[in-house]
Design an enzyme around this catalytic site. Structure first.
Site, PDB file in Angstrom:
ATOM      1  N   LYS A  41     -39.523   8.702 -14.693  1.00 47.34           N
ATOM      2  CA  LYS A  41     -38.550   7.633 -14.906  1.00 47.34           C
ATOM      3  C   LYS A  41     -38.101   7.561 -16.366  1.00 47.34           C
ATOM      4  O   LYS A  41     -36.916   7.369 -16.651  1.00 47.34           O
ATOM      5  CB  LYS A  41     -39.121   6.293 -14.442  1.00 47.34           C
ATOM      6  CG  LYS A  41     -39.542   6.291 -12.974  1.00 47.34           C
ATOM      7  CD  LYS A  41     -39.775   4.912 -12.427  1.00 47.34           C
ATOM      8  CE  LYS A  41     -38.480   4.202 -12.112  1.00 47.34           C
ATOM      9  NZ  LYS A  41     -37.652   4.883 -11.120  1.00 47.34           N
ATOM     10  N   ASP A 252     -32.832   5.253 -12.226  1.00 51.82           N
ATOM     11  CA  ASP A 252     -33.013   5.619 -13.634  1.00 51.82           C
ATOM     12  C   ASP A 252     -31.668   5.837 -14.319  1.00 51.82           C
ATOM     13  O   ASP A 252     -31.469   5.429 -15.464  1.00 51.82           O
ATOM     14  CB  ASP A 252     -33.858   6.886 -13.744  1.00 51.82           C
ATOM     15  CG  ASP A 252     -35.220   6.733 -13.089  1.00 51.82           C
ATOM     16  OD1 ASP A 252     -35.758   5.607 -13.113  1.00 51.82           O
ATOM     17  OD2 ASP A 252     -35.737   7.726 -12.564  1.00 51.82           O
TER      18      ASP A 252
END
Length: 304
Positions: A41, A252
């Site tokens: 992430k 993300d």
């Protein structure tokens, strides 16, 4: 060193399994392909910020192994400053297996590896050497590194954006130091107990998040868009209409784009409009960080 955004977060090697159908428990299924691509992430968000035109450094940890070296070289090639990434001799690089079915939905399992080795001392050393306007952080590294980074950012008057993902990593203490939180439906339910099914339930959840002491809230409602809650006012921003091919990393990409646009506009609603386009373009393509759009691609869509 000065940056627009500092990202503190995970760096992983993802093993992507593209399958026509998700296997039932105990089944063996022949899949379309298996590939290894850079992920995590933190890494995805840093690449999103860089590809959208802002100066960004990533603070994280990988193993002192071939995957770690490959991931650092990949980040450099995408324009991310990697000088504050630690290579651990003790822990291997984080690795996740991502199963993507024919609808584009993804299911993941993996190990955090070196991501979990980030310490308070590591974070304090970096923050004494850098300056940034925004801290973008998630919950895929050690709890102590997350709190240390958020405290250090608040002390330096950075705007702190917390993407409370993955749901398994959520812990309450972090909410005390966030200026903005951006949960999806699953994460919202984990934090508030509210099942987000429409704008009304998203608003109820946003108010509950605000009561935790978080000033600004974005509740992501998937294909139904996002609800922005700020200063007692709620605004729904629609998602763009695309055929979902691959949702891996879409959240993300969205988080990086919000940080990016908020720097320019200081307007959360405008930032979410920008981020919705970036994430929409991302899910319409297969692949990981390479499918995150550039600034010119988002701008081209916005002027249509």
């Amino acid at each position: 060193m000065k940056y627009d955004v500092v990202v503190v977060g995970s760096i992983n090697m993802d093993v992507i399994v593209d399958t026509p159908a998700y296997p039932a428990y105990g089944d063996t299924v022949f899949c379309n392909s298996v590939s290894m691509i850079p992920g995590g992430k933190g890494a995805n968000q840093a690449v999103s910020v860089a590809k959208l035109g802002k100066k960004v450094c990533l603070v994280g940890a990988v193993g002192n192994d071939s995957s770690g070296n490959e991931l650092i070289n990949n980040l450099k090639s995408k324009g991310v400053d990697t000088s504050h990434i630690i290579q651990s001799d003790k822990d291997g690089t984080g690795t996740f297996v991502v199963i993507v079915d024919s609808t584009g939905e993804n299911t993941m399992l993996g190990t955090k590896g070196a991501n979990d080795s980030l310490s308070t001392a590591d974070i304090e050393k970096v923050f004494n050497e850098i300056d940034a306007k925004i801290l973008l952080i998630q919950m895929e590294t050690s709890q102590e590194s997350i709190i240390a980074a958020m405290k250090a950012a608040k002390k330096r008057n950075m705007y702190v954006i917390l993407d409370p993902a993955p749901a398994d990593g959520i812990f309450d203490e972090a909410f005390k130091y966030a200026d903005l939180v951006t949960p999806n439906k699953q994460e919202t339910k984990r934090i508030t107990g509210i099942d987000v099914t429409d704008a009304a339930s998203a608003l109820e959840a946003a108010k509950k998040l605000n009561e935790l002491g978080i000033p600004d809230v974005i509740v992501k409602m998937g294909e139904n868009g996002s609800l922005v809650y700020q200063n007692g006012k709620a605004t729904v921003v629609d998602a763009i209409k695309v055929k979902a091919v691959d949702t891996v990393g879409a959240g993300d990409c969205f988080a990086g784009a919000v940080a990016n646009a908020y720097l320019d506009t200081k307007d959360l609603v405008e930032a979410v409009k920008f981020a919705s386009v970036a994430a929409g373009i991302k899910v319409s393509r297969s692949g990981g960080q390479d499918s995150i759009p550039t600034l010119s691609e988002v701008q081209e869509y916005l002027v249509k």
